[in-house]
Scaffold this motif. Structure first.
Motif: not given
Length: 204
Positions: A39-40, A42, A65, A67, A196, A199
């Motif tokens: 889902s995320t 970085d 990054v 998302a 995940n 952020l």
């Protein structure tokens, strides 16, 4: 008897290919399945671009990054500050202070920017159905796990091939090598990757 021997030889010859084809399909499905759970993301990156004409290399580094499903921030931090942010239908250029300074021309409605953002998200999400619409996708090796993409139209994309190698077992991208049609090469290594995790606000 001879016919049976020939049949056996054909089976033995093609059996490994059938097994590899099945393994390749399974591996591609596993990569896509893992990517769907992200889902995320970085991560820090180091990029080295080698220009064939001048036989020189340029090194830069920065942060990526992502998302799901449609937010992405790509910024260079060294040796210069630059980059862009995609947030759905909105695209912004990053200034020297890493802030969003201005919308990119016509936002993401520009055909070139829309094509770029579509390709970036297909790469980030490893959407095999989307990738296969524009590329031939195959497994390059299983250990380490790597896939290679050959654009169906290299003249339009400017890319001859792109190799992606993954860490295991989480299947995050470890590095990408892009071979351009004119001979230049770009290698991007990712490190300190977090998936995940929450952020910070204001990234997009």
């Amino acid at each position: 008897m001879i016919f049976r021997c020939l049949t056996l030889c054909v089976v033995l010859l093609f059996c490994p290919l059938l097994v590899w084809a099945q393994n390749e399909t399974d591996l591609l499905q596993e990569i896509e399945s893992k990517a769907r759970n992200v889902s995320t993301l970085d991560t820090q990156f180091t990029q080295i671009k080698t220009m064939s004409m001048f036989k020189t290399s340029m090194k830069s580094s920065g942060r990526l990054v992502f998302a799901s499903p449609d937010k992405l921030r790509w910024e260079y931090l060294e040796p210069f500050h630059a980059g862009f942010v995609i947030d759905g239908e909105n695209c912004h250029r990053l200034g020297a202070d890493q802030s969003k300074v201005s919308p990119l021309q016509t936002g993401c409605t520009d055909p070139i920017l829309r094509a770029l953002s579509k390709r970036l998200f297909a790469w980030m999400q490893l959407d095999m159905s989307a990738l296969k619409k524009e590329n031939t996708v195959s497994v390059l090796s299983s250990e380490p796990l790597a896939i290679v993409l050959y654009p169906l139209n290299s003249q339009t994309s400017g890319i001859a091939s792109m190799t992606m190698q993954f860490t295991q077992p989480d299947m995050t991208v470890e590095h990408i090598v892009i071979h351009e049609s004119e001979g230049d090469e770009t290698r991007i290594d990712f490190h300190e990757t977090t998936i995940n995790a929450p952020l910070s606000k204001g990234l997009f």
